[in-house]
Design an enzyme around this catalytic site. Structure first.
Site, PDB file in Angstrom:
ATOM      1  N   ILE A  13       0.876  -1.182   0.000  1.00  6.47           N
ATOM      2  CA  ILE A  13       0.000   0.000   0.000  1.00  6.47           C
ATOM      3  C   ILE A  13       0.911   1.229   0.000  1.00  6.47           C
ATOM      4  O   ILE A  13       1.501   1.573   1.010  1.00  6.47           O
ATOM      5  CB  ILE A  13      -0.914   0.022   1.240  1.00  6.47           C
ATOM      6  N   HIS A  14       1.027   1.854  -1.160  1.00  7.66           N
ATOM      7  CA  HIS A  14       1.865   3.048  -1.300  1.00  7.66           C
ATOM      8  C   HIS A  14       0.956   4.265  -1.467  1.00  7.66           C
ATOM      9  O   HIS A  14      -0.241   4.185  -1.244  1.00  7.66           O
ATOM     10  CB  HIS A  14       2.858   2.870  -2.460  1.00  7.66           C
ATOM     11  N   ALA A  15       1.512   5.403  -1.839  1.00  6.48           N
ATOM     12  CA  ALA A  15       0.786   6.677  -1.807  1.00  6.48           C
ATOM     13  C   ALA A  15      -0.508   6.702  -2.624  1.00  6.48           C
ATOM     14  O   ALA A  15      -1.537   7.158  -2.130  1.00  6.48           O
ATOM     15  CB  ALA A  15       1.706   7.816  -2.246  1.00  6.48           C
ATOM     16  N   ALA A  18      -3.221   4.442  -1.079  1.00  4.12           N
ATOM     17  CA  ALA A  18      -3.528   4.978   0.252  1.00  4.12           C
ATOM     18  C   ALA A  18      -4.420   6.199   0.116  1.00  4.12           C
ATOM     19  O   ALA A  18      -5.370   6.380   0.886  1.00  4.12           O
ATOM     20  CB  ALA A  18      -2.240   5.322   1.000  1.00  4.12           C
TER      21      ALA A  18
END
Length: 91
Positions: A13-15, A18
């Protein structure tokens, strides 16, 4: 209400994903939304909180909603997790 997912996106779960989760959680004003993983619980209404979990492929993540629209909020968050290819429901 809560649902647990196993992270399947190889990037975790990256930017970008997210942000999608935070934007969805924020739409439900009368409901609190949390993400819990690795013994840590954070609000889903904070991008930094979600990123601080450091979720990687294979990790488990529990999404928790509490409030007047908890069922709708959890359903919308679950849709983001699945549609974005982030995770699958983990029993």
């Amino acid at each position: 209400m809560q649902t647990t997912f196993r992270i399947i996106d190889e990037d975790g779960i990256h930017a970008r994903p997210a942000t999608a989760l935070v934007n969805t959680a924020t739409k439900f004003k009368g409901t609190e939304a949390f993400a819990e993983a690795k013994g840590k619980k954070v609000t889903l209404k904070s991008i930094l909180g979600v990123l601080s979990l450091g979720l990687e492929a294979g990790d488990t993540l529990t999404l928790i909603t509490e409030g007047s629209e908890e069922a709708e909020a959890l359903s919308a968050l679950q849709e983001i997790m699945v549609k974005e290819g982030l995770g699958e429901v983990h029993e």
